[in-house]
Structure formats: C-alpha cells, structure tokens
Design an enzyme around this catalytic site. Structure first.
Site, PDB file in Angstrom:
ATOM      1  N   ASP A   1       0.885  -1.170   0.000  1.00  0.00           N
ATOM      2  CA  ASP A   1       0.000   0.000   0.000  1.00  0.00           C
ATOM      3  C   ASP A   1       0.919   1.215   0.000  1.00  0.00           C
ATOM      4  O   ASP A   1       1.564   1.511   1.004  1.00  0.00           O
ATOM      5  CB  ASP A   1      -0.887  -0.027   1.255  1.00  0.00           C
ATOM      6  CG  ASP A   1      -1.683   1.270   1.443  1.00  0.00           C
ATOM      7  OD1 ASP A   1      -1.665   2.135   0.541  1.00  0.00           O
ATOM      8  OD2 ASP A   1      -2.325   1.418   2.504  1.00  0.00           O
TER       9      ASP A   1
ATOM     10  N   LYS B   1       2.560  11.345  -3.269  1.00  0.00           N
ATOM     11  CA  LYS B   1       1.565  10.634  -4.068  1.00  0.00           C
ATOM     12  C   LYS B   1       0.655  11.609  -4.831  1.00  0.00           C
ATOM     13  O   LYS B   1       0.155  11.302  -5.905  1.00  0.00           O
ATOM     14  CB  LYS B   1       0.717   9.758  -3.131  1.00  0.00           C
ATOM     15  CG  LYS B   1      -0.236   8.816  -3.833  1.00  0.00           C
ATOM     16  CD  LYS B   1      -0.861   7.885  -2.810  1.00  0.00           C
ATOM     17  CE  LYS B   1      -1.861   6.924  -3.404  1.00  0.00           C
ATOM     18  NZ  LYS B   1      -2.380   6.001  -2.373  1.00  0.00           N
TER      19      LYS B   1
ATOM     20  N   GLU C   1      -7.350   0.421  -4.538  1.00  0.00           N
ATOM     21  CA  GLU C   1      -7.352   0.331  -3.073  1.00  0.00           C
ATOM     22  C   GLU C   1      -8.667  -0.244  -2.515  1.00  0.00           C
ATOM     23  O   GLU C   1      -8.620  -1.143  -1.661  1.00  0.00           O
ATOM     24  CB  GLU C   1      -7.024   1.692  -2.461  1.00  0.00           C
ATOM     25  CG  GLU C   1      -5.551   2.042  -2.674  1.00  0.00           C
ATOM     26  CD  GLU C   1      -5.218   3.521  -2.443  1.00  0.00           C
ATOM     27  OE1 GLU C   1      -6.080   4.262  -1.927  1.00  0.00           O
ATOM     28  OE2 GLU C   1      -4.096   3.930  -2.797  1.00  0.00           O
TER      29      GLU C   1
ATOM     30  N   ASP D   1     -13.004   5.443   2.798  1.00  0.00           N
ATOM     31  CA  ASP D   1     -11.575   5.548   3.118  1.00  0.00           C
ATOM     32  C   ASP D   1     -11.222   6.969   3.535  1.00  0.00           C
ATOM     33  O   ASP D   1     -11.130   7.870   2.703  1.00  0.00           O
ATOM     34  CB  ASP D   1     -10.763   5.110   1.879  1.00  0.00           C
ATOM     35  CG  ASP D   1      -9.247   5.190   2.097  1.00  0.00           C
ATOM     36  OD1 ASP D   1      -8.798   5.773   3.106  1.00  0.00           O
ATOM     37  OD2 ASP D   1      -8.512   4.671   1.234  1.00  0.00           O
TER      38      ASP D   1
END
Ligand code: ADP
Ligand code: MG
Length: 633
Positions: free
Chosen positions: A10, A72, A173, A195
């Site tokens: 991850d 990211k 994800e 999330d």
C-alpha cells in the site's frame, strides 16, 4: 524461510506498508523499528543520504527544505495540474521546470521526480521485507486509488521499476480492502468502501459479480482527512498559547511542529479513551497543557467529518443505488478509527461496517491476497484470469497519424469501449481502421496490431458519416474490433491478439520510451492537431467561397477573410502550434457571418444526412483514416 514471495504494498499518501500471505491469512511486515507503518516521508540527511519513514520525519521539522511528504499527490501529474496542491503543500519545484515536463521536486540541492521519491519509499518496504524473509524480494502488487488515471498508474509502476520491483499488478485500493475481508468469496453483492486517511477522502461503490470487482462509482475530496482534524486542534492550541502564555508562535516552525506532534497523539488517544491531555514543551522552555474530552473533540471535528457526507451521497447517486442496496461496508484509513466517524458511516449506509482488520493495514493486506492469487497460491485459476488487466493501451490511428486510445492500459478484462468518428473528405467511401497498441501519441511509434477497411459507405459530405468503432477484449485477452457506419449500416470487423508474442522486455522498453519521449510527443501532437484543424477550416472556407453567400458578403469582408486565409496557409506549414491556433481562431471569427448565411443552404441539406450527388463530390482521395466526431459537431 522460503524466499521469492510476491509482496503486497500500500503506497499511501501519508503511510505505506508491505504485507504477505502467511499460510491462509495476510499479515503486515514490520520494519527494523518493529513498526509496520512507514510514513511516506523522504529526506536527505547532512551527508546527502536518503532517509525514509519515521527517521525522515524529524527533517520535516528541522530542515523542511530537505524533506518531502505527500508525494503521491504529484504522481503522474504536470505543473499545470498541481497548482491547487501547491496552495496546500510546501512542495518546491526545480527552478527550471517547464510546462509539459515531468515534475522535479527540490530536496536540499538535488531534484527528484515523484516516481523517484516514491521509489525510495518502495525500496524501504522492499528492504523491510527482505530483512524479514532473509532473502531477495523482487515482485510486488501495488495499490492505487480507484480514480487514478493512466498517467498516475504508470508513474506508480515506474516507481516500482526504479525501486527494482517488478510490479505484477496495480490493484484499486477499495478492491484490495474488500479482498482483505474475503468478500470476493461471496461472489455477488454491492460493497461501499469508505476511506478516510491522512489527507484524502475516497468513497467507492464496488459491484462484485462472480468474484470480479467492478468499481461502479467513486467520489471523494482530495483535501480532507486526519490532517484537517490536526489543524483544528493546532489552531486551538495556538489561540490558547497566545491567550494564556502571551506567546505568538504561529510563525515559529519548530513550535508548530511540536504542537502538531502532540495533537496527533491526543487525537489517537481519544479514539480509545474518553479524555486526554495535550502537553507541549515550547522551544523557549515554556509549557502548554490542556485537557480534552472526547465530547469536546467530537463537537470540534463534526464539520470535518460532515464533509464526507456529500461525496458519499453523490457516489451512491452515481451508482444508481439506494443505501439499502449496499450489502457490505468496509472502513479504510487511520481516521476511521475515530468512533464518531464509524457512527456516521453506519448511519449513511444503514449497515454495520467491517472493523475486524486495522483500517490502516487493510489495503496492504488485500494487496498481499492479490499477490498470492497471482503467484498461483490460490487454485482459483479462473479468478486470476478474470482479474487480469491489459498491459498497454489499445486504439486506432486517426487523421494526421495520431493515436486515439480506446481502451486504456491497465483496464480490467473483459473490457469493451466504443468511440465515434467521421470522415475527413467529402464523398469518402472507405475508412481505413489501423489498430494500435502502446502509449505513444503518434501512430508510427505504437505497435501495429491489425488493419482493415470499412468499405461501401455511401458518399456523404465530410463530417456527416457516423462511424462507430467498438473494441472488445474477452477474458482470454483476445481483442475484437468492429467498425460500423451507422447511417448506412455498413460494417466490418477483425479479431487480433494484442499481447501475443510481446515480451515483458518489450512492454518495459515501450513504457520507458513513452516516458523519455512524452514531452516531445506531446508537442508534435499539438502541431499535427492544429495543422489538421487548420486544413479543415481552410477546406470549409474553399467550399464556402463557391456558395452564393460568399458573393453576398461586402468586398471589405471578403478581402479581410482572404488576408486571414493566406496568413493561416503560411503559419500552418511552420512548427509553432500557438501561431496556428491563433490563425484558426481569427479566421473562425471572421467567417462566422459567412457560416451563418450558409446555414440555410448546402450545409443544412447535408446535416439532414442526405447523401450527395456524384457531381457534388470533391476530388480528394476516397479513403482515409477516421477523424474524431467532435471536430465536426
Ligand atoms: P493514507 O491512506 O492517507 O496514507 P492512513 O490510512 O495511514 O493514511 O491514515 C493516516 C491518518 O490516520 C493520519 O491522519 C493519522 O493521524 C490518522 N490516525 C491513525 N490512527 C488514528 C486513530 N487511532 N485515531 C484517529 N486518527 C488516527
Ligand atoms: Mg490509504
């Protein structure tokens, strides 16, 4: 211990983790410090050595110009895409950055691209796993947000390659989180994955059919998460310090950093206990203390967590489902440990969410499950096939030698997509369909998979035929392409095998090339497209000049148009697409009146879809590559 494990990773905005399949269940792999969560922070120390994770965090405070976090957010993006991010984050770009160039971020006096920085994080995870297994780790499954586009996915794969990891698969994800809970075994159902991480909120609605996950809707907020909660607590602390201690430390980076550390600890404590104490020693030696109850905390953060409601409702709406149709709710992200957040999710979907797994580990755990399946560890071979993706984009050549992608690389198969095109020349009866594979912008730089002609289209004015090109990849990876002219019903099709015979090395070098040439390709494509558009408008004008409407214009107007026409003919040959675009714009504007007057005559007849008389046909070639339908509409 046996080596050659395929690990699951991850690669998060705030934290990253690596996991593997131990027997029947996935487990996270700890680092040397015993912690499995590796903060996604990369720094350069005094000796210009790269430091990653917890150890790098102190540089964020002490020498922020030598540390990077949240990289990211920059993956696969250009300078023009990240203006919003620059308002939120202190990213320092290289001084000589040009538009259209791969981003380079300054760390100390060096510069790195986002995939290189992510590669440092991946290398750290790889090292942790190698230390744990006592042998090399070279293959991984890496997760990406469901909404990541082709460029962002590619950048993630590039990061893997730079880190010496063969990224066998990128997994969404939310899909990984569902896999971690073994929801694929239920075969069918609707899953909502909520999330809430450090700085991003994602809501995904997945449809599970026959063990395949399909993302049917995503939404979220790229600037919402635990950081917002931290900032609220920091504000309160700063106000208190100013009021009680008569100190203004707002501009004291070191003080703010210490406060941040303390409020995060307090926040985490409040997820499991009814009250806690904030305790900060300020740089001058003074001390700030304050008690916080969970109740006060919940009241404070209510507006922040409330901001997850609208995106969630929107995702549901986009999926065309009602809350009662959701079968499973999965919680992901460290911030969903907050009890108030769990209550909100339960209310939103009317379901008790899954909470058995750690929300900040669940994505990595799911990646490990997928890695295990890919490694042949699972005997459900059918599933492996169905979860497969296309390694490279597939598309066709359009006028001007440009590639038009129809199915993007990394699409899950089976996949299908349709695009509409039209003809470039009046009276064109054949359309050449050239099927391509690859990431490059120009057809000649892509791999040619097949060619066929769609023949027998009745002669029509350019732009009138409606050509539908359909791509379909079945579960075996076999591509079928069909083309159909919808007004006449003429059709043709072909079957090709896209990745047959293409080695990993070829895929690799194609990817590398697209990376090396991306910038130049982009410029060439802009020139070609502008030229093509110029030709279209010049062609239309030539036609217009034969129309009665042209003679009805004033001589001044005609002279003005002809001056602009000559100017466009000249700049069109040059390589400056700005100049060509400008020429098109001014000519377009000058001919609006003419176009309006013509609307009643030839064009309107043509728009009714009538075929042309032989005598009306142009003398151009009768065959050619299709052009995008939008250009004519
Ligand atoms: P990302 O997916 O963005 O990399 P994570 O899922 O690791 O992030 O979530 C990180 C966030 O979760 C941080 O803001 C962290 O402070 C928060 N967090 C972690 N544990 C807790 C907890 N027990 N209570 C509240 N927030 C937490
Ligand atoms: Mg995450």
């Amino acid at each position: 211990m046996a080596t050659d494990y395929i690990v699951g990773i991850d690669l998060g905005t705030t934290n990253s983790l690596v996991a593997y399949m131990q027997g029947d269940s996935p487990v996270v792999i700890p680092g040397e410090d015993g912690l499995s969560l590796v903060p996604s922070v990369v720094a350069l120390d005094e000796k210009n050595q790269i430091i990653v994770g917890n150890a790098a965090r102190k540089y964020l405070i002490e020498t922020p110009e030598r540390a990077v976090y949240s990289v990211k957010r920059l993956m696969g993006r250009g300078v023009e895409d990240i203006q919003q991010e620059l308002k939120f984050f202190p990213f320092r770009l290289a001084d000589d950055m040009q538009a259209g160039e791969v981003l380079r971020i300054k760390v100390g006096d060096r510069t790195y691209t986002p995939p290189e920085i992510s590669a440092h994080i991946l290398r750290q995870l790889k090292r942790n796993a190698e230390r744990f297994f006592g042998g090399p780790v070279t293959r991984a499954v890496v997760t990406v947000p469901a909404y990541f586009n082709d460029a962002q996915r590619q950048a993630t794969k590039d990061a893997g390659r730079i880190a010496g990891l063969d990224v066998l698969r990128l997994v969404n994800e939310p899909t990984a989180a569902s896999l971690a809970y073994g929801l694929d075994k239920k075969k069918n159902g609707i899953i909502a994955v909520y999330d809430l991480g450090g700085g991003t909120f994602d809501i995904s609605i997945l449809k599970l059919h026959d063990g395949i996950f399909e993302v049917i809707a995503t939404n979220g907020d790229t600037h919402l998460g635990g950081d917002d909660i931290d900032n609220l607590l920091i504000m309160i602390a700063l106000d208190d310090i100013q009021g009680d201690l008569k100190l203004d430390v707002r501009r004291n980076g070191e003080a703010v950093a210490r406060i941040r550390k303390a409020v995060i600890e307090a926040k985490i404590a409040l997820s499991s206990q009814p009250f806690t104490k904030l305790d900060v020693e300020l740089p001058g030696g003074q001390r700030y203390q304050r008690e916080i109850t969970r109740e006060a905390f919940e009241e404070l953060i209510a507006p922040v967590i409330q901001r997850t409601v609208a995106p969630s409702t929107q995702a549901l709406k986009d999926s065309g489902l009602k809350p009662e149709q959701i079968d499973e709710v999965v919680l992901v992200g460290g911030s969903t440990r907050i009890p108030k957040v769990r209550q909100l999710v339960e209310k939103l979907f009317g379901r008790t969410p899954h909470i058995d797994l750690n929300p900040d580990e669940v994505v990595a755990l799911g990646a490990a499950v997928q890695a295990h399946i890919l490694g042949g560890g699972s005997d459900i071979t059918k599933e492996m096939l169905l979860l497969d993706v296309t390694p490279l984009s597939l598309g066709i050549e359009v006028a001007g030698g440009v590639t038009d992608k129809i199915i993007l690389r990394n699409s899950t198969v089976p996949a299908s997509a349709t695009q509409h095109y039209t003809t470039q020349v009046d009276g064109q009866t054949n359309v050449a369909i050239h099927v391509l594979q690859g990431e490059r912008e120009l057809a000649r730089d892509c791999r040619s998979l097949a060619r066929f002609d769609l023949k027998g289209i009745p002669p029509m004015v350019a732009g009138i035929p409606r050509i539908e090109v359909k791509f379909l990849i079945d579960a075996n990876g076999i591509l079928q392409v069909s083309a159909r002219e919808q007004r006449s019903g003429q059709e043709a099709q072909i079957e090709v095998q896209p990745s047959y015979g293409l080695t990993d090395e070829q895929v690799e070098s194609m990817l590398l090339e697209s990376y090396d040439y991306a910038e130049e390709d982009f410029r060439q494509r802009q020139v070609i497209e502008a030229r093509h558009e110029a030709e279209t408008i010049l062609g239309a004008l030539a036609k217009g000049k034969k129309n009665q409407a042209w003679r009805n214009l004033s001589s001044d107007e005609r002279r003005h148009i002809e001056t602009l026409e000559r100017a466009l003919v000249t700049v069109k040959e040059g390589g400056d697409y700005h100049a060509i675009r400008k020429g098109i714009d001014v000519l377009n504007e000058a001919t609006t009146h003419l176009a309006e007057m013509m609307m009643d005559t030839a064009v309107s007849t043509a728009l009714k879809g009538k075929t042309m008389d032989e005598s009306d046909l142009g003398e151009g070639p009768q065959t050619g590559h299709p052009v995008g339908k939008a250009e004519f509409e």
